[in-house]
Each structure stands twice: as C-alpha cells, then as structure tokens.
Design a protein around this motif. Structure first.
Motif, mmCIF file in Angstrom:
data_model
loop_
_atom_site.group_PDB
_atom_site.id
_atom_site.type_symbol
_atom_site.label_atom_id
_atom_site.label_comp_id
_atom_site.label_asym_id
_atom_site.label_seq_id
_atom_site.Cartn_x
_atom_site.Cartn_y
_atom_site.Cartn_z
ATOM 1 N N LEU A 197 0.833 -1.210 0.000
ATOM 2 C CA LEU A 197 0.000 0.000 0.000
ATOM 3 C C LEU A 197 0.866 1.257 0.000
ATOM 4 N N VAL B 185 -2.001 -2.034 -7.781
ATOM 5 C CA VAL B 185 -3.218 -2.246 -6.997
ATOM 6 C C VAL B 185 -3.654 -3.702 -7.090
ATOM 7 N N THR C 144 -1.323 -5.874 -5.023
ATOM 8 C CA THR C 144 -1.647 -5.722 -3.604
ATOM 9 C C THR C 144 -2.891 -6.531 -3.250
ATOM 10 N N ASN D 229 2.016 1.793 -3.409
ATOM 11 C CA ASN D 229 0.954 2.393 -4.226
ATOM 12 C C ASN D 229 0.888 3.904 -4.012
#
Length: 158
Positions: free
Chosen positions: A87, A105, A108, A90
């Motif tokens: 995260l 994304v 993840t 990201n």
C-alpha cells in the motif's frame, strides 16, 4: 472586513479552471504525503508488534514445539506487513506519477487474498466462502494478465 475581501479575491482567482486544478493538485499531494506518513507509522508499529509477539512466544511461553502459536498466525502478521508495504508503494507511486498504477493495486489485492487463504481455517469456512475466494483469485489473475499485456504492448510501441 479585510479577511472577507481577501477571501473574495482568492475565490475569484480560483474561479479559473487552471487555478482550481492547481489547487486540487496541491490538496492531492498533501493528502498523499499524509497517507504515506501514516502508512509508515502503521508499518513501524506492526513490525514492533511482530517482534514483541515473537519475543514473547519464543522466550516466555512454555515450549510446545518451536512456537507455541501456530506458524500460520505468524505468517499472517508477516503478510499484514507485506500488504502495508505494498500500500505504501501504491501511495509513493501515486506521488511520483500522479496516477494510480493499476498493476500495483492488483498485485496488492492478490497478496491480500493470498494472506486470507494462507491463514484460512478450513474447519470454520464453508464452501461458498471458498468459491468466493476462488472467483476473486481468478478475476484478479485475469485482470493482472490483461493489464500486464497492455502495459507490455504500450512499452513495446514506444
């Protein structure tokens, strides 16, 4: 009265599209930076929590095998930290490019679903949940393949 006059001037300046979009970019950047700092704090606290948990389990619990808790639970802690790192990646990728990187994304999300499967207690799960996880994995995998193919093709064209 001077405050309201200044506020009115500021609002008039913001009425142009360029000024407003610039203001929005500043807000997006500020929020992204705050989220990054918050995620770093979460990661550091999680790592300390994992170390304390392992320390207590190794040295202060009566030995039942190597760990008194299941290794699966420990894997869950590690994967939580890995997901938090993803995260953070990201968020930092967004700060660098000012665009959400779909591939990151999806990766993840795949790690999060993998964590769920790894720590899954099969005695407490029914078939519908397993089917749901299988569909999620399939959908994410197909999405990843499509995005990867499109990204590779666009890199090859340039």
């Amino acid at each position: 009265m001077g405050f309201f006059r200044d506020l009115s001037k500021q609002a008039k300046r913001m009425s142009s599209d360029e000024e407003f979009l610039g203001f929005i970019k500043v807000i997006e950047s500020l929020v992204s930076k705050i989220l990054s700092l918050a995620m770093v704090a979460v990661i550091l606290v999680s790592v300390v929590d994992l170390i304390v948990y392992l320390w207590q389990d190794l040295f202060f619990q009566p030995p039942v095998g190597f760990f008194s808790t299941t290794v699966i639970k420990i894997f869950g802690f590690f994967l939580n930290i890995l997901i938090a790192l993803e995260l953070l990646e990201n968020i930092t990728a967004y700060l660098k490019n000012h665009a959400v990187q779909v591939e990151l994304v999806i990766i993840t999300s795949l790690v999060a679903v993998a964590r769920k499967i790894i720590i899954l207690d099969l005695e407490k799960v029914d078939g519908i949940e397993l089917i749901g996880l299988a569909i999620a994995i399939l959908a994410l995998s197909i999405s990843f393949m499509i995005v990867r193919f499109i990204n590779k093709r666009s890199r090859d064209e340039h």
